[in-house]
Motif scaffolding. Structure first.
Motif, PDB file in Angstrom:
ATOM      1  N   GLY A  90       0.808  -1.219   0.000  1.00 26.71           N
ATOM      2  CA  GLY A  90       0.000   0.000   0.000  1.00 26.71           C
ATOM      3  C   GLY A  90       0.837   1.263   0.000  1.00 26.71           C
ATOM      4  N   ARG A  91       2.015   1.227   0.562  1.00 30.60           N
ATOM      5  CA  ARG A  91       2.876   2.416   0.603  1.00 30.60           C
ATOM      6  C   ARG A  91       3.485   2.726  -0.763  1.00 30.60           C
ATOM      7  N   GLY A  92       3.610   1.689  -1.584  1.00 28.19           N
ATOM      8  CA  GLY A  92       4.175   1.919  -2.914  1.00 28.19           C
ATOM      9  C   GLY A  92       5.649   2.262  -2.913  1.00 28.19           C
ATOM     10  N   GLY A  93       6.379   1.778  -1.930  1.00 25.02           N
ATOM     11  CA  GLY A  93       7.816   2.080  -1.827  1.00 25.02           C
ATOM     12  C   GLY A  93       8.695   1.067  -2.563  1.00 25.02           C
ATOM     13  N   ARG A  94       9.925   0.926  -2.076  1.00 28.89           N
ATOM     14  CA  ARG A  94      10.899   0.051  -2.737  1.00 28.89           C
ATOM     15  C   ARG A  94      10.447  -1.398  -2.731  1.00 28.89           C
ATOM     16  N   TYR A  95       9.889  -1.848  -1.611  1.00 22.48           N
ATOM     17  CA  TYR A  95       9.435  -3.238  -1.538  1.00 22.48           C
ATOM     18  C   TYR A  95       8.315  -3.483  -2.543  1.00 22.48           C
ATOM     19  N   ALA A  96       7.345  -2.580  -2.614  1.00 21.75           N
ATOM     20  CA  ALA A  96       6.216  -2.741  -3.542  1.00 21.75           C
ATOM     21  C   ALA A  96       6.710  -2.782  -4.980  1.00 21.75           C
ATOM     22  N   ALA A  97       7.638  -1.899  -5.340  1.00 19.27           N
ATOM     23  CA  ALA A  97       8.177  -1.881  -6.703  1.00 19.27           C
ATOM     24  C   ALA A  97       8.890  -3.189  -7.019  1.00 19.27           C
ATOM     25  N   LEU A  98       9.669  -3.684  -6.052  1.00 21.87           N
ATOM     26  CA  LEU A  98      10.378  -4.945  -6.269  1.00 21.87           C
ATOM     27  C   LEU A  98       9.408  -6.108  -6.387  1.00 21.87           C
ATOM     28  N   PHE A  99       8.371  -6.111  -5.562  1.00 16.20           N
ATOM     29  CA  PHE A  99       7.405  -7.211  -5.592  1.00 16.20           C
ATOM     30  C   PHE A  99       6.668  -7.248  -6.932  1.00 16.20           C
ATOM     31  N   ARG A 100       6.251  -6.093  -7.402  1.00 13.93           N
ATOM     32  CA  ARG A 100       5.522  -6.045  -8.676  1.00 13.93           C
ATOM     33  C   ARG A 100       6.437  -6.424  -9.846  1.00 13.93           C
ATOM     34  N   ALA A 101       7.679  -5.975  -9.777  1.00  6.81           N
ATOM     35  CA  ALA A 101       8.622  -6.333 -10.852  1.00  6.81           C
ATOM     36  C   ALA A 101       8.862  -7.848 -10.887  1.00  6.81           C
ATOM     37  N   ARG A 102       8.985  -8.452  -9.718  1.00  5.32           N
ATOM     38  CA  ARG A 102       9.185  -9.904  -9.664  1.00  5.32           C
ATOM     39  C   ARG A 102       7.924 -10.635 -10.141  1.00  5.32           C
ATOM     40  N   ALA A 103       6.764 -10.090  -9.777  1.00  3.55           N
ATOM     41  CA  ALA A 103       5.507 -10.750 -10.131  1.00  3.55           C
ATOM     42  C   ALA A 103       5.299 -10.759 -11.644  1.00  3.55           C
ATOM     43  N   GLU A 104       5.812  -9.736 -12.341  1.00  7.23           N
ATOM     44  CA  GLU A 104       5.633  -9.655 -13.791  1.00  7.23           C
ATOM     45  C   GLU A 104       6.601 -10.556 -14.537  1.00  7.23           C
ATOM     46  N   GLN A 105       7.644 -11.009 -13.857  1.00  6.32           N
ATOM     47  CA  GLN A 105       8.629 -11.879 -14.506  1.00  6.32           C
ATOM     48  C   GLN A 105       8.227 -13.327 -14.351  1.00  6.32           C
TER      49      GLN A 105
END
Length: 620
Positions: free
Chosen positions: A590-605
């Protein structure tokens, strides 16, 4: 590891020998009675060697030559015997003297060998125990092969040299003193002539011995380098074969081997040259004694028997120097080996119990990092001002880029390192107040590549708690989802594993490691990339085992698997040595920080699936 400057001259070597003896004295002191017995036997042997030519002297003077020069031998009991009785007594005396010399030599050799083996066995055990307790900082810099050479090879060389070099040299030096004294008593002028080559012999031996000593040290260093190369290549044989690096390591090993050969040949050549020089000078001394001694006999100033004693002694009087030439290389290697052993024994562990450390009580499991900073090298911080509190039973995942100090963070909890600043606390108490063994006994750990030993499956699990019963071991295996595949092995729990568990797949090795951690029953659990490199089926089995293992424990889990991290109660994002984010998975998204960006990037791969390993075991 700090390297001491090696001595290059004999005077420089003496402090090193003194240092070795001082370090080994506590071990020697335990065997003083045996050493005293060995010395008595040695003195008996030396006394017999000094007496050996005397029966022949009396036979020459009183039987062969009928009457000694000057009319009397000065030995009233000898002059009173008829020639045949004296001959009989002389023959019996020679037999008894040789027998006494043989018995004394045998007893002294056996006794000194026993002392050497006992002392050096204790030294080896203490050295191994000491290495086990030296800090990771030392082991990261040291070479495994070189350490193995010091434990096995250097101690073995000291054992051998105790009997084959030091004891003969000690005996011969004592014999030298006795023979010189008797020769001076018989005729001091002839004794001085006999000893004329001694200074030249000594100077030659010292000069060449210094070169042999230096060459021997270099050879020992080459052997340590070869051992390091061999140990490194054998440990990583799979990677070496996969990367076709066989020839690279062969070249490195062969290079050190050829250099060692060159140094060995040089040492032998120097020692052989020294021995021949000694032989020539002994021949010169014998010629001088024969020439001057015969003239003294003809002049009536010396008996023929006295000349025989001189010549007999002359064969042995230079033996210590000849033996020095023979054993210089071996003694130099032994000195270098002893110094290498002492160097290790004098290494101080960075991490050790404080003087007032006490056994840790049973932990509840609260973990706190209070303003913790750490650096492996000065000026290069890995962790910087870490503040973290973990409640008992809380599961915390630590994520972030590689090389940012995640593993270092949990190593501080195990006291594999101590923080440069700040404190690590368990249940509100600085862990440095507890004894290391009692602290680590309450922390279970599962690594990404958990080490299994060349022992049975039962023993590998049982290392988690050495006093565990068979039922407890099997219960831990069931919790780790390992019981089924273990019972399918050829001998079940008694199946012997290859070194590092190579006969099992990664998933099987990991579940045995989890069973080991479960058996330990520590209230704090550390997981360091526990699912790294596993295929889907193995991963599911391991995650289920980890869920079982984590119940009721405080968990610190390092992982790059964000799906696994999402199962934790709290996630820490570690970056550049500091905690940039922390919170539950949904909260961080929900914060949309570094963890969120990394999680979404991993999820798309698309997630790669590791190829399942083949093994000699049956996969469950």
């Amino acid at each position: 590891m700090t390297r001491r400057k090696r001595p290059t001259t004999l005077p420089e070597a003496l402090p090193g020998l003194g240092r070795i003896l001082r370090r080994f004295w506590p071990y020697l002191r335990k065997h003083l009675l045996l050493i005293a017995g060995a010395m008595l036997a040695l003195f008996a042997s030396i006394g017999a060697r000094l007496l050996e030519p005397w029966p022949l002297k009396f036979v020459i003077d009183r039987v062969v030559v009928d009457a000694p020069a000057g009319g009397a031998s000065g030995w009233a009991w000898v002059d009173g015997l008829d020639p045949m009785t004296l001959l009989t007594y002389a023959a019996l005396a020679m037999l008894l003297i040789v027998a006494a010399r043989g018995v004394g030599s045998y007893l002294s050799t056996i006794s000194f060998a026993l002392v050497g083996n006992k002392v050096l066995t204790e030294v080896r055990e203490d050295l191994y125990r000491h290495l086990q307790r030296l800090s990771l900082g030392f082991h990261h810099k040291a070479k495994t092969g070189d350490l193995t050479i010091r434990i096995i090879g250097d101690i073995g060389m000291l054992k051998e040299t105790t009997v084959t070099a030091i004891l003969p040299l000690l005996a011969n030096v004592l014999v030298l003193g006795g023979m010189v004294g008797i020769m001076l008593w018989l005729n001091w002028q002839l004794a001085l002539i006999a000893l004329l080559p001694m200074p030249l012999l000594w100077l030659t031996s010292v000069k060449v011995g210094r070169r042999i000593q230096e060459v021997s040290r270099k050879q020992r260093q080459r052997e340590g380098a070869m051992a390091s190369t061999a140990a490194e290549s054998m440990t990583a044989i799979r990677d070496i074969q996969a990367l076709s690096l066989e020839k690279t390591f062969e070249k490195a090993f062969t290079s050190e081997s050829r250099k060692s050969l060159k140094e060995g040949v040089k040492a032998k050549r120097l020692a052989a040259g020294l021995e021949r020089t000694v032989d020539v000078l002994i021949g010169l001394s014998s010629a001088l004694v024969l020439w001057f001694g015969a003239r003294l006999v003809l002049a009536g100033a010396l008996t023929p028997g006295d000349l025989i004693v001189f010549l007999a002694y002359l064969k042995n009087i230079f033996r210590p120097i000849r033996e020095f030439a023979k054993y210089t290389g071996r003694l130099a290697k032994a000195t270098a080996a002893g110094e290498r052993v002492v160097d290790l024994l004098e290494q101080t562990a960075e991490i050790q119990d404080l003087p007032n450390a006490r056994p840790a009580p049973p932990f509840v499991g609260a973990v706190q990092f209070d303003q913790v900073s750490f650096a492996y090298e000065p000026g290069q911080p890995v962790l910087n001002q870490i503040d973290l509190c973990v409640a008992p039973g809380e599961r915390v995942a630590v994520v972030g880029p590689s090389g940012m100090g995640k593993s270092t963070l949990v190593s501080l909890l195990l006291r594999l390192h101590d923080p440069r600043e700040g404190r690590v606390l368990v249940d509100g108490v600085d862990i440095r107040e507890y004894r290391l063994d009692s602290l680590r006994a309450q922390i279970s750990i599962v690594l990404s590549d958990s080490l299994l030993f060349a022992a049975s499956v039962r023993d590998n699990i049982g290392y988690g708690a050495p006093d565990a019963s068979t039922e407890q071991i099997e219960r831990a295996a069931r919790l780790a989802n390992a019981h089924a595949f273990i019972t399918a092995l050829p001998n079940g729990y008694d199946t012997l594993l290859g070194e590092r568990g190579v006969t099992l797949s990664s998933g099987q090795r990991q579940r045995i490691a989890i069973a080991r951690a479960a058996l330990r029953r520590g209230p704090i659990l550390i997981l360091d990339e526990p699912t790294s490199g596993l295929d889907r089926d193995n991963e599911r089995a391991v995650i289920e085992a980890l869920e079982n293992l984590s119940r009721g424990r405080t968990v610190l889990m390092i992982t790059h698997d964000l799906e696994l991290a999402a199962r934790a109660d709290r996630i820490l994002y570690l970056e550049a040595g500091g905690l940039s984010e922390q919170g539950a998975h949904a909260e961080l998204l929900g914060r949309g920080g570094r963890y969120a960006a990394l999680f979404r990037a991993r999820a798309e791969q698309p997630r790669p699936s590791p190829v399942p390993e083949t093994s000699n075991a049956v996969e469950s």
